[in-house]
Structure formats: structure tokens, C-alpha cells
Motif scaffolding. Sequence first.
Motif, PDB file in Angstrom:
ATOM      1  N   LEU A  98       0.821  -1.215   0.000  1.00  0.00           N
ATOM      2  CA  LEU A  98       0.000   0.000   0.000  1.00  0.00           C
ATOM      3  C   LEU A  98       0.857   1.268   0.000  1.00  0.00           C
ATOM      4  O   LEU A  98       0.330   2.360  -0.216  1.00  0.00           O
ATOM      5  CB  LEU A  98      -0.936   0.002   1.211  1.00  0.00           C
ATOM      6  N   ILE A  99       2.150   1.132   0.249  1.00  0.00           N
ATOM      7  CA  ILE A  99       3.038   2.303   0.268  1.00  0.00           C
ATOM      8  C   ILE A  99       3.630   2.480  -1.120  1.00  0.00           C
ATOM      9  O   ILE A  99       4.215   1.566  -1.690  1.00  0.00           O
ATOM     10  CB  ILE A  99       4.142   2.126   1.325  1.00  0.00           C
ATOM     11  N   LYS A 100       3.479   3.677  -1.665  1.00  0.00           N
ATOM     12  CA  LYS A 100       3.846   3.920  -3.057  1.00  0.00           C
ATOM     13  C   LYS A 100       4.531   5.281  -3.205  1.00  0.00           C
ATOM     14  O   LYS A 100       4.400   6.155  -2.346  1.00  0.00           O
ATOM     15  CB  LYS A 100       2.599   3.881  -3.948  1.00  0.00           C
ATOM     16  N   ILE A 101       5.231   5.422  -4.319  1.00  0.00           N
ATOM     17  CA  ILE A 101       5.739   6.732  -4.714  1.00  0.00           C
ATOM     18  C   ILE A 101       4.560   7.550  -5.242  1.00  0.00           C
ATOM     19  O   ILE A 101       3.761   7.058  -6.059  1.00  0.00           O
ATOM     20  CB  ILE A 101       6.826   6.588  -5.803  1.00  0.00           C
ATOM     21  N   LEU A 126      -5.038  12.867   2.645  1.00  0.00           N
ATOM     22  CA  LEU A 126      -6.433  12.949   3.048  1.00  0.00           C
ATOM     23  C   LEU A 126      -6.614  13.782   4.315  1.00  0.00           C
ATOM     24  O   LEU A 126      -7.620  14.469   4.480  1.00  0.00           O
ATOM     25  CB  LEU A 126      -6.958  11.520   3.282  1.00  0.00           C
ATOM     26  N   ALA A 127      -5.627  13.766   5.206  1.00  0.00           N
ATOM     27  CA  ALA A 127      -5.766  14.442   6.504  1.00  0.00           C
ATOM     28  C   ALA A 127      -5.136  15.827   6.522  1.00  0.00           C
ATOM     29  O   ALA A 127      -5.798  16.821   6.803  1.00  0.00           O
ATOM     30  CB  ALA A 127      -5.156  13.571   7.607  1.00  0.00           C
ATOM     31  N   CYS A 128      -3.837  15.902   6.196  1.00  0.00           N
ATOM     32  CA  CYS A 128      -3.131  17.192   6.326  1.00  0.00           C
ATOM     33  C   CYS A 128      -3.061  17.971   5.019  1.00  0.00           C
ATOM     34  O   CYS A 128      -2.586  19.117   5.006  1.00  0.00           O
ATOM     35  CB  CYS A 128      -1.726  16.964   6.871  1.00  0.00           C
ATOM     36  N   THR A 129      -3.444  17.369   3.903  1.00  0.00           N
ATOM     37  CA  THR A 129      -3.491  17.960   2.550  1.00  0.00           C
ATOM     38  C   THR A 129      -2.109  18.270   1.983  1.00  0.00           C
ATOM     39  O   THR A 129      -2.015  18.872   0.910  1.00  0.00           O
ATOM     40  CB  THR A 129      -4.351  19.234   2.505  1.00  0.00           C
ATOM     41  N   ASP A 130      -1.034  17.858   2.660  1.00  0.00           N
ATOM     42  CA  ASP A 130       0.303  18.044   2.095  1.00  0.00           C
ATOM     43  C   ASP A 130       0.537  17.057   0.954  1.00  0.00           C
ATOM     44  O   ASP A 130       0.001  15.942   0.957  1.00  0.00           O
ATOM     45  CB  ASP A 130       1.373  17.836   3.157  1.00  0.00           C
ATOM     46  N   VAL A 131       1.360  17.453  -0.008  1.00  0.00           N
ATOM     47  CA  VAL A 131       1.767  16.571  -1.097  1.00  0.00           C
ATOM     48  C   VAL A 131       3.185  16.109  -0.817  1.00  0.00           C
ATOM     49  O   VAL A 131       4.121  16.918  -0.813  1.00  0.00           O
ATOM     50  CB  VAL A 131       1.689  17.286  -2.469  1.00  0.00           C
ATOM     51  N   VAL A 132       3.358  14.812  -0.542  1.00  0.00           N
ATOM     52  CA  VAL A 132       4.666  14.255  -0.200  1.00  0.00           C
ATOM     53  C   VAL A 132       5.014  13.158  -1.191  1.00  0.00           C
ATOM     54  O   VAL A 132       4.166  12.646  -1.925  1.00  0.00           O
ATOM     55  CB  VAL A 132       4.679  13.695   1.244  1.00  0.00           C
ATOM     56  N   ASP A 133       6.307  12.759  -1.205  1.00  0.00           N
ATOM     57  CA  ASP A 133       6.782  11.799  -2.206  1.00  0.00           C
ATOM     58  C   ASP A 133       6.331  10.370  -1.931  1.00  0.00           C
ATOM     59  O   ASP A 133       6.023   9.627  -2.854  1.00  0.00           O
ATOM     60  CB  ASP A 133       8.313  11.837  -2.275  1.00  0.00           C
ATOM     61  N   THR A 134       6.298   9.978  -0.664  1.00  0.00           N
ATOM     62  CA  THR A 134       5.943   8.599  -0.316  1.00  0.00           C
ATOM     63  C   THR A 134       4.640   8.607   0.464  1.00  0.00           C
ATOM     64  O   THR A 134       4.536   9.290   1.483  1.00  0.00           O
ATOM     65  CB  THR A 134       7.054   7.947   0.529  1.00  0.00           C
ATOM     66  N   VAL A 135       3.661   7.845  -0.010  1.00  0.00           N
ATOM     67  CA  VAL A 135       2.327   7.868   0.596  1.00  0.00           C
ATOM     68  C   VAL A 135       1.817   6.447   0.772  1.00  0.00           C
ATOM     69  O   VAL A 135       2.373   5.487   0.222  1.00  0.00           O
ATOM     70  CB  VAL A 135       1.327   8.663  -0.271  1.00  0.00           C
ATOM     71  N   LEU A 136       0.746   6.330   1.547  1.00  0.00           N
ATOM     72  CA  LEU A 136       0.015   5.067   1.658  1.00  0.00           C
ATOM     73  C   LEU A 136      -1.335   5.248   0.978  1.00  0.00           C
ATOM     74  O   LEU A 136      -2.057   6.204   1.259  1.00  0.00           O
ATOM     75  CB  LEU A 136      -0.163   4.664   3.119  1.00  0.00           C
ATOM     76  N   VAL A 137      -1.657   4.326   0.085  1.00  0.00           N
ATOM     77  CA  VAL A 137      -2.920   4.374  -0.661  1.00  0.00           C
ATOM     78  C   VAL A 137      -3.819   3.271  -0.130  1.00  0.00           C
ATOM     79  O   VAL A 137      -3.491   2.085  -0.235  1.00  0.00           O
ATOM     80  CB  VAL A 137      -2.683   4.193  -2.173  1.00  0.00           C
ATOM     81  N   PHE A 138      -4.950   3.645   0.446  1.00  0.00           N
ATOM     82  CA  PHE A 138      -5.860   2.655   1.014  1.00  0.00           C
ATOM     83  C   PHE A 138      -6.486   1.809  -0.097  1.00  0.00           C
ATOM     84  O   PHE A 138      -6.720   2.307  -1.212  1.00  0.00           O
ATOM     85  CB  PHE A 138      -6.940   3.353   1.836  1.00  0.00           C
ATOM     86  N   PRO A 139      -6.787   0.544   0.196  1.00  0.00           N
ATOM     87  CA  PRO A 139      -7.299  -0.376  -0.839  1.00  0.00           C
ATOM     88  C   PRO A 139      -8.791  -0.235  -1.089  1.00  0.00           C
ATOM     89  O   PRO A 139      -9.509  -1.230  -1.203  1.00  0.00           O
ATOM     90  CB  PRO A 139      -6.957  -1.754  -0.259  1.00  0.00           C
ATOM     91  N   CYS A 140      -9.271   0.997  -1.154  1.00  0.00           N
ATOM     92  CA  CYS A 140     -10.680   1.238  -1.446  1.00  0.00           C
ATOM     93  C   CYS A 140     -10.825   1.629  -2.917  1.00  0.00           C
ATOM     94  O   CYS A 140      -9.833   1.900  -3.602  1.00  0.00           O
ATOM     95  CB  CYS A 140     -11.242   2.333  -0.545  1.00  0.00           C
ATOM     96  N   ALA A 141     -12.049   1.648  -3.390  1.00  0.00           N
ATOM     97  CA  ALA A 141     -12.286   1.977  -4.794  1.00  0.00           C
ATOM     98  C   ALA A 141     -11.788   3.384  -5.134  1.00  0.00           C
ATOM     99  O   ALA A 141     -11.308   3.638  -6.240  1.00  0.00           O
ATOM    100  CB  ALA A 141     -13.776   1.853  -5.113  1.00  0.00           C
ATOM    101  N   SER A 142     -11.867   4.299  -4.176  1.00  0.00           N
ATOM    102  CA  SER A 142     -11.417   5.676  -4.409  1.00  0.00           C
ATOM    103  C   SER A 142      -9.911   5.824  -4.289  1.00  0.00           C
ATOM    104  O   SER A 142      -9.351   6.817  -4.759  1.00  0.00           O
ATOM    105  CB  SER A 142     -12.108   6.617  -3.417  1.00  0.00           C
ATOM    106  N   GLY A 143      -9.243   4.857  -3.657  1.00  0.00           N
ATOM    107  CA  GLY A 143      -7.795   4.945  -3.484  1.00  0.00           C
ATOM    108  C   GLY A 143      -7.383   6.163  -2.674  1.00  0.00           C
ATOM    109  O   GLY A 143      -6.497   6.913  -3.080  1.00  0.00           O
ATOM    110  N   HIS A 144      -8.001   6.384  -1.531  1.00  0.00           N
ATOM    111  CA  HIS A 144      -7.668   7.535  -0.703  1.00  0.00           C
ATOM    112  C   HIS A 144      -6.209   7.477  -0.257  1.00  0.00           C
ATOM    113  O   HIS A 144      -5.685   6.409   0.072  1.00  0.00           O
ATOM    114  CB  HIS A 144      -8.589   7.601   0.515  1.00  0.00           C
ATOM    115  N   VAL A 145      -5.575   8.640  -0.225  1.00  0.00           N
ATOM    116  CA  VAL A 145      -4.142   8.757   0.008  1.00  0.00           C
ATOM    117  C   VAL A 145      -3.873   9.438   1.346  1.00  0.00           C
ATOM    118  O   VAL A 145      -4.561  10.404   1.709  1.00  0.00           O
ATOM    119  CB  VAL A 145      -3.478   9.567  -1.134  1.00  0.00           C
ATOM    120  N   THR A 146      -2.890   8.952   2.071  1.00  0.00           N
ATOM    121  CA  THR A 146      -2.453   9.604   3.302  1.00  0.00           C
ATOM    122  C   THR A 146      -0.935   9.565   3.378  1.00  0.00           C
ATOM    123  O   THR A 146      -0.302   8.625   2.879  1.00  0.00           O
ATOM    124  CB  THR A 146      -3.065   8.916   4.547  1.00  0.00           C
ATOM    125  N   CYS A 147      -0.359  10.600   3.959  1.00  0.00           N
ATOM    126  CA  CYS A 147       1.091  10.567   4.194  1.00  0.00           C
ATOM    127  C   CYS A 147       1.370   9.605   5.344  1.00  0.00           C
ATOM    128  O   CYS A 147       0.475   9.250   6.115  1.00  0.00           O
ATOM    129  CB  CYS A 147       1.629  11.962   4.489  1.00  0.00           C
TER     130      CYS A 147
END
Length: 482
Positions: free
Chosen positions: A250-253, A261-282
Amino acid sequence: MWFLIDFIRNIMNHILQLFRFGRKTITNKLSIYIKTNTGRSLAVDLDPKWNIKVVKELVAPQLDLQPDEVKIIFAGRELDDNIIIEECDLGEKSILHAVKARPRKKNLDKHDLERNVIEEGIEESSSSKPLSQTLVDLQLENEERENISDELKERSKAHFFVHCSQCKELCPGKLRVRCSICKGGAFTVHRDPECWDDVLKAHRIHGCCENHEIPCVTNDQGDLPFAEFYFKCARHSSGGESDFAAPLNLIKINIKNVPCLACTDVVDTVLVFPCASGHVTCLDCFRQYCLSRLMDRQFICHPDIGYTLTCPARCDNSFIEEIHHFKLLPKQHYDRYQHFAAEEYVLQAGGILCPQPGCGMGLIVGEDCLKVVCQGCGFVFCKNCLQGYHLGECLPEAPNSGNAGSCLYEFDPERAAYARWDEASTVTIKVITKPCPQCRTPTERAGGCMHMVCTRSGCGCEWCWVCQTEWTRDCMGAHWFG
């Protein structure tokens, strides 16, 4: 004479190697192992600037072969002669496989002909650059793979992350492949993985196994075996083909520059949840999300996955299946996660937890069993009320006032001894005392025999300190004095 000729030939080969390689200065030595399909293993030092042709010339005399008869296989690919070693994602103590090229069979039947067509396709697709150079990020769809811009080519190469048990942290990972039958690494795949299912699930990609003189097959018809992918940590020397690390899929570039999803920052390495929307969090916000749910014991005990979480947006079908992702928590919190998970497993299985402070052992007891003896601390308690074992009915719980504005304060007098300001006193009382099985008065044993007589007015129950039941002749014979 034949042994003398053989001896002279070996000497000449050795001199030739010294001539070819001895005068070359290895500026940046790379120590690796070369395994053959005859069971031999060679330890060699290579210059990362050399190409695969030089490696073949170095290895061929050891195998009594000509360089053009040798195939070098690494990470699911047969490497071309012009491939430079430093392009192959090799680390210290990595393993290259050197095998003899197999001759083509003649007079093939229909099945063998079909097999040869597949093998030729595998050789055509795999005899090229190493997998680390050709594999595209697995989060990209097929259309996105075909239309990658030049500026994104380097960033869109496959990047993997693992949790390394040796480094004990999140690390970059290396993808490796072996035969699903013999687990050997002299294996070439017929195509690159195109998604995480290709990597994580079995029986997705065929390949050719060349670990032995007789190749591995899956059945009597000689069908080709499947590839089995695994991961290694890229930060330390390889521990051989048995060394592996847990993939954190789930951890991707963040190649799409999606905000958290929470802090709205754009970072290089994120975790993408396995939902249909693919929500992203640092990763920092993911740790905070896990920690807050852990402290509130809001993890979910899934029957197939284990103790896990869903996407914070409560999307359907968004359970985190690889629980190694929770190792991103600090060690003390991950230890608590494991502790809570074990407790939830016991409770889900119909078990109970020992109520003695400092114990908490999980116990599975029969439905008709009311008297429970903890195998960890020896505490004897009632299955229904989780208090010390007693005779008669369990005491009802203290009633709660339903009037939010009421100033009434009700409490159970029998439990007053436990409601101390000093928490250490509470624990001490529960550890060093046992309740009278008849009136539940906490009783401390200050030595002497196991025959206890309750001194509370109106009780006078004679009971056994060990059994926590009424005193009997069996108690007298078995453990009167311990």
C-alpha cells in the motif's frame, strides 16, 4: 597422459584468467556469488563497470564451457552480454545464476512444439535488461503505462517498500523471483508483472526453470512452472535466496502528486488505502490514524485478515490485508497492537481473559465450566463475574443512575477496598489477597496452612486458599501445608 593434459589445460586457463582480469584494477569491488545448475557456488569480485560478457568469460572455464554456451540469469531475466553490472540492481552477496544453454529438441510432438513456442517467447522477452530496469510502477493502469512521458519515465519505474526485520523499519525493497516448485533462482519469466496481484498471488505468470539438468514441470504433460515472487531489503547485504522481507504494497511513490487525506500536504511517499477511491495519506498521518484507533481499541478483528483497519473515510471493502503495515508504529505501540489483537482473538473465539492484574492470559473454557483456574498466575475466578471464585450466585453489578442531573453517588461496599487513590495499592490488594468464596471479603494469607476461616461477622466460612472452595478432607490431604 590424459591427467597431465588436463592439468596443463587447467593451468593455461588459469593463466588466461590472470591475463584477462588480473591486470584490471577493480575500483569499486562488488562481492557476489555465482551458482551453477551443477550445484557449485563461486565467490567472485566484480567491477560494477564490467558487462555480462566479461562475467561469462570469467565463469565459463569453471564450468568447462565456452563463454557463448553460458547463460547468466538474475531476477527472472537472462542478461544480455552488453548489460553493465551496475545496472542490474545487484547488492553485496547477491547471487547470479550461470547455466548451460539447452539445445533445442528435434522431432517434436504437438505438445512439445507448443512448449517450445512458449519457451522461445520467454527467451525473447526475458533476454534483455534486468527486471529492475524494465518493470513499471504496479499502480499504473495499462493505458497509463503506454503513455508515460519522458519526464516521468524515471519516476514511474517500479519502486517497492518493505518492512525489514533486520533494519526494523520501513526500507526500499528489491523484487526477486524463483521457481514455485524447486524454489531455485535460475528462473526466467515470460512477462513482467503488471499489477500487485501478479506479484502477491500464486499461479499468475509462467516461466522456465533451469536449476537442474531436468527442468521443473507442473504435471505429466510437462507444463511450465509458475513464478514465485518475493522481496529483499535494499539497504543491507543479501542473506541468500532464503532472505526475504515483508512487502508493504500500500506504500507507493506519489507519482500523481495526490494530497494527503488528513493534512493535505503533497509528499513523495504515501500510503494508498485499498478502497475503490484509493484515498491517500502521508505516512505521518497514517501513524496518527493507527495510534488514535489503537488507544480507543477501535481496530476491527476480521475473521480472515486479523486485527486491522479500514480507510478513514469508511469506504467499503477497504480493509488493510497486510498487517505488516502496522509496524510503521513505534515499537511500544506495535507491541500494544499485538497485545490487543491477541486479546480480541481469544474473545472472538469465545474465551475469557484472566482478570488478575499483570496477567491477562487468554483462556478457552467449556460452556458448563464456572470455576476457572488461570494457567499463568494460578488465580481461581468465576467465569461469569470474573471475580474470585465464590459459592452461590454472582453479585449484581452496581446500578447506574439514569438521571444525568442527579447528585446521587452509589457504590458497592464490597468493592470499596479496591477504590484506592494509589493505583499501586489497588494492584497489590488484588495480587496478595483472595476473596472469601462465600462473602467475597478480600483476605490476605500471612503464613501457616491453607485452611482459611473468614473472620467477617456473620460469615465464618472455612475455605481452601488453593481451591478457593469450602474446606474438605481432600484439601487437607492434598495441600494443607502447600
